[in-house]
Design a protein around this motif. Structure first.
Motif, PDB file in Angstrom:
ATOM      1  N   PHE A   1     -20.083  63.323  62.835  1.00  0.00           N
ATOM      2  CA  PHE A   1     -18.650  63.632  62.865  1.00  0.00           C
ATOM      3  C   PHE A   1     -18.394  65.063  62.410  1.00  0.00           C
ATOM      4  CE2 PHE A   1     -14.467  63.969  60.875  1.00  0.00           C
ATOM      5  CZ  PHE A   1     -13.644  63.506  61.888  1.00  0.00           C
ATOM      6  N   ASP A   2     -19.203  65.554  61.477  1.00  0.00           N
ATOM      7  CA  ASP A   2     -19.024  66.914  60.976  1.00  0.00           C
ATOM      8  C   ASP A   2     -19.168  67.925  62.105  1.00  0.00           C
ATOM      9  OD1 ASP A   2     -18.966  65.486  58.636  1.00  0.00           O
ATOM     10  OD2 ASP A   2     -20.959  66.123  57.971  1.00  0.00           O
ATOM     11  N   VAL A   3     -20.171  67.704  62.941  1.00  0.00           N
ATOM     12  CA  VAL A   3     -20.393  68.593  64.083  1.00  0.00           C
ATOM     13  C   VAL A   3     -19.241  68.464  65.074  1.00  0.00           C
ATOM     14  CG1 VAL A   3     -21.927  69.139  66.006  1.00  0.00           C
ATOM     15  CG2 VAL A   3     -22.883  68.424  63.792  1.00  0.00           C
ATOM     16  N   PHE A   4     -18.844  67.216  65.326  1.00  0.00           N
ATOM     17  CA  PHE A   4     -17.763  66.942  66.277  1.00  0.00           C
ATOM     18  C   PHE A   4     -16.474  67.640  65.865  1.00  0.00           C
ATOM     19  CE2 PHE A   4     -13.989  64.191  66.820  1.00  0.00           C
ATOM     20  CZ  PHE A   4     -13.832  64.269  68.190  1.00  0.00           C
ATOM     21  N   ILE A   5     -16.068  67.503  64.597  1.00  0.00           N
ATOM     22  CA  ILE A   5     -14.774  68.032  64.175  1.00  0.00           C
ATOM     23  C   ILE A   5     -14.783  69.553  64.131  1.00  0.00           C
ATOM     24  CG2 ILE A   5     -15.109  68.051  61.660  1.00  0.00           C
ATOM     25  CD1 ILE A   5     -12.002  66.725  63.523  1.00  0.00           C
ATOM     26  N   GLN A   6     -15.943  70.151  63.817  1.00  0.00           N
ATOM     27  CA  GLN A   6     -16.026  71.622  63.808  1.00  0.00           C
ATOM     28  C   GLN A   6     -15.944  72.182  65.216  1.00  0.00           C
ATOM     29  OE1 GLN A   6     -18.874  73.439  60.698  1.00  0.00           O
ATOM     30  NE2 GLN A   6     -19.590  71.318  60.884  1.00  0.00           N
TER      31      GLN A   6
ATOM     32  N   ASP B   1      -5.831  71.708  64.894  1.00  0.00           N
ATOM     33  CA  ASP B   1      -4.880  72.231  63.908  1.00  0.00           C
ATOM     34  C   ASP B   1      -4.307  71.110  63.050  1.00  0.00           C
ATOM     35  OD1 ASP B   1      -4.859  75.018  64.780  1.00  0.00           O
ATOM     36  OD2 ASP B   1      -3.929  74.239  66.603  1.00  0.00           O
ATOM     37  N   ILE B   2      -4.161  69.927  63.644  1.00  0.00           N
ATOM     38  CA  ILE B   2      -3.579  68.772  62.954  1.00  0.00           C
ATOM     39  C   ILE B   2      -4.488  67.567  63.191  1.00  0.00           C
ATOM     40  CG2 ILE B   2      -1.587  67.228  62.774  1.00  0.00           C
ATOM     41  CD1 ILE B   2       0.136  69.491  63.915  1.00  0.00           C
TER      42      ILE B   2
ATOM     43  N   PHE C   1     -14.807  70.730  56.275  1.00  0.00           N
ATOM     44  CA  PHE C   1     -15.187  71.593  57.388  1.00  0.00           C
ATOM     45  C   PHE C   1     -13.993  72.273  58.063  1.00  0.00           C
ATOM     46  CE2 PHE C   1     -18.701  68.568  56.954  1.00  0.00           C
ATOM     47  CZ  PHE C   1     -19.748  69.456  56.827  1.00  0.00           C
ATOM     48  N   LEU C   2     -12.778  71.727  57.872  1.00  0.00           N
ATOM     49  CA  LEU C   2     -11.570  72.359  58.427  1.00  0.00           C
ATOM     50  C   LEU C   2     -10.477  72.356  57.353  1.00  0.00           C
ATOM     51  CD1 LEU C   2     -11.319  70.820  62.020  1.00  0.00           C
ATOM     52  CD2 LEU C   2     -11.999  73.139  61.432  1.00  0.00           C
ATOM     53  N   PRO C   3     -10.640  73.143  56.309  1.00  0.00           N
ATOM     54  CA  PRO C   3      -9.702  73.111  55.186  1.00  0.00           C
ATOM     55  C   PRO C   3      -8.272  73.495  55.546  1.00  0.00           C
ATOM     56  CG  PRO C   3     -11.172  74.998  55.011  1.00  0.00           C
ATOM     57  CD  PRO C   3     -11.717  74.130  56.095  1.00  0.00           C
ATOM     58  N   ASP C   4      -8.088  74.232  56.638  1.00  0.00           N
ATOM     59  CA  ASP C   4      -6.737  74.668  57.011  1.00  0.00           C
ATOM     60  C   ASP C   4      -6.042  73.706  57.977  1.00  0.00           C
ATOM     61  OD1 ASP C   4      -6.945  76.952  55.450  1.00  0.00           O
ATOM     62  OD2 ASP C   4      -7.864  78.108  57.080  1.00  0.00           O
ATOM     63  N   ALA C   5      -6.727  72.643  58.375  1.00  0.00           N
ATOM     64  CA  ALA C   5      -6.100  71.665  59.264  1.00  0.00           C
ATOM     65  C   ALA C   5      -5.103  70.805  58.477  1.00  0.00           C
ATOM     66  CB  ALA C   5      -7.159  70.774  59.906  1.00  0.00           C
ATOM     67  N   LEU C   6      -3.980  70.533  59.067  1.00  0.00           N
ATOM     68  CA  LEU C   6      -2.978  69.658  58.452  1.00  0.00           C
ATOM     69  C   LEU C   6      -3.461  68.212  58.568  1.00  0.00           C
ATOM     70  CD1 LEU C   6      -0.026  69.682  57.234  1.00  0.00           C
ATOM     71  CD2 LEU C   6       0.723  69.023  59.538  1.00  0.00           C
ATOM     72  N   ARG C   7      -3.555  67.534  57.440  1.00  0.00           N
ATOM     73  CA  ARG C   7      -4.026  66.149  57.421  1.00  0.00           C
ATOM     74  C   ARG C   7      -2.827  65.210  57.270  1.00  0.00           C
ATOM     75  NH1 ARG C   7      -7.191  68.845  53.943  1.00  0.00           N
ATOM     76  NH2 ARG C   7      -6.267  67.778  52.141  1.00  0.00           N
ATOM     77  N   VAL C   8      -2.632  64.378  58.286  1.00  0.00           N
ATOM     78  CA  VAL C   8      -1.467  63.492  58.345  1.00  0.00           C
ATOM     79  C   VAL C   8      -1.942  62.046  58.349  1.00  0.00           C
ATOM     80  CG1 VAL C   8       0.603  62.848  59.655  1.00  0.00           C
ATOM     81  CG2 VAL C   8      -0.189  65.237  59.635  1.00  0.00           C
ATOM     82  N   LEU C   9      -1.371  61.243  57.473  1.00  0.00           N
ATOM     83  CA  LEU C   9      -1.699  59.816  57.421  1.00  0.00           C
ATOM     84  C   LEU C   9      -0.611  59.013  58.108  1.00  0.00           C
ATOM     85  CD1 LEU C   9      -3.328  57.366  56.411  1.00  0.00           C
ATOM     86  CD2 LEU C   9      -2.081  57.542  54.244  1.00  0.00           C
TER      87      LEU C   9
END
Length: 393
Positions: free
Chosen positions: A47-52, A57-58, A77-85
């Motif tokens: 998943f780490d490879v996939f998400i990078q 952005d979100i 791996f994407l600290p600037d992505a907005l994480r929405v639950l």
């Protein structure tokens, strides 16, 4: 989730749907909406490879279990992505109410002081923004668990347009209906309540009436309840739930526990089918109910019979449903507000994060537990593969 995906695509956003779930015959074909689908693995560095590579952005997590599993990887791996639950509903509230029902007592907020609540509310705090479908639950999170309003956004189940004027009328409909996934505990409990306590009383007053019970994944214990002579008809899966609802005169939803808002009741209003439910069923939707809110079995039976027999009462209930949908659940009331909130949060992500000390603290501590557990499972799985490979040789 389908409404959110369609909304994001309508903004011309590039949308990817990733899931570790197995494919089934009932899954939606997202390719028709130009949404790319991806299979992902639990507890796997793949998943780490996939998400990078995807670099969104979100990122929207569907329920807190997905945030637990993948949230720390996205942050790493994407600290600037907005994480929405996307909560759908508060699982810990439903679980606490279920426990109270099993013990035969009234629900108390102390019933939410459980490991599930600790996990779920921690996920809410860790996320940049949490989508809530019930204003009741938003109030609960803020008043009882001190979740900042700036981390919550109300977006209920929505309908695209005002209810249609051309729908089957009272005389063109017949029988009762109830519907819901049999794997969902509140739905199965409701079927048992109907079978054991409510339908015999309704049938006694309406000897020719039938109750049609629809839902995915009916287990043998459910199909064994089918009794055509009693008018208790377990139908199972239905291809078009709205069509089935539009042919019924009354929907029955005797829910004793649950959370969020109930899609079946919104759907019933959309097709003009009055309903009889409980305070739990009506929660987060409206107090001016398009049918009846029953406080006990006697009231439930009486209101179900009255709606089925009295066309004037039935028509008034249908009209109330139209008003509720138009004032509270039209997509035009909520879609633009959600998009604006997401865009603003993403643009000012660091500013919002600095406001939420509890969020930062929980990510520092609790993320480590989910991270290390996932990595331990991953290492264990890899070791098992090596052992199996050695045995084969």
């Amino acid at each position: 989730m389908m409404q959110l995906l369609e909304l994001f695509r309508s903004c011309d956003w590039q949308v990817h749907f990733a899931s570790p779930a197995q494919m089934t015959e009932h899954m939606a074909d997202l390719s028709l909406a130009q949404i790319a689908c991806h299979g992902i693995e639990l507890n796997s560095a793949s998943f780490d490879v996939f998400i990078q590579q995807l670099a969104p952005d979100i990122v929207v997590f569907d329920r807190f279990m997905m945030e637990e599993q993948f949230g720390w990887r996205v942050e790493k791996f994407l600290p600037d992505a907005l994480r929405v639950l996307n909560t759908e509903d508060l699982h810990s509230l439903r679980d606490g109410r279920h426990q109270a029902v099993k013990e035969g007592r009234e629900f108390d907020l102390q019933d939410m002081h459980t490991p599930m609540a600790w996990r779920e509310i921690a996920a809410i705090f860790r996320s940049d923004l949490t989508l809530m479908i019930s204003e009741v639950e938003m109030t609960l999170l803020q008043s009882q668990f001190h979740v900042p309003a700036t981390q919550l956004h109300y977006v209920p189940l929505m309908i695209k347009s005002a209810p249609a004027t051309h729908r089957p009328n009272f005389d063109e409909r017949q029988h009762f209906i109830t519907i819901g996934n049999f794997r969902h505990a509140p739905n199965w409990d409701a079927v048992l309540q109907l079978k054991q306590h409510l339908w015999p009383g309704i049938r006694q007053k309406l000897p020719k009436a039938e109750l049609h019970i629809y839902g995915a994944y009916p287990p043998p214990k459910a199909t064994q309840l089918h009794n055509a002579k009693e008018g208790f008809c377990v139908k199972g899966w239905v291809d078009d739930a709205l069509q089935a609802m539009s042919q019924a005169r009354v929907l029955l939803a005797p829910l004793r526990f649950g959370a969020g808002i109930k899609g079946k009741l919104i759907d019933a209003m959309a097709v003009g089918t009055p309903s009889v439910t409980t305070l739990i069923g009506a929660e987060g939707i409206s107090e001016e109910w398009p049918g009846a809110i029953a406080l006990d079995d006697k009231s439930f039976i009486e209101n179900a019979v009255a709606l089925h027999q009295d066309s004037a009462c039935w028509n008034q209930a249908q009209e109330r449903g139209d008003v509720v949908l138009t004032l509270r659940f039209l997509a035009s009331l909520h879609e633009s507000a959600l998009i604006e909130r997401l865009v603003t949060h993403h643009a000012k992500i660091n500013s919002f994060r600095q406001q939420h000390f509890m969020s930062s603290m929980l990510r520092h501590h609790s993320m480590k537990s989910t991270q290390y557990m996932s990595q331990w499972i991953e290492a264990k799985n890899q070791l098992s593969l090596k052992v199996d490979s050695s045995s084969a040789e």
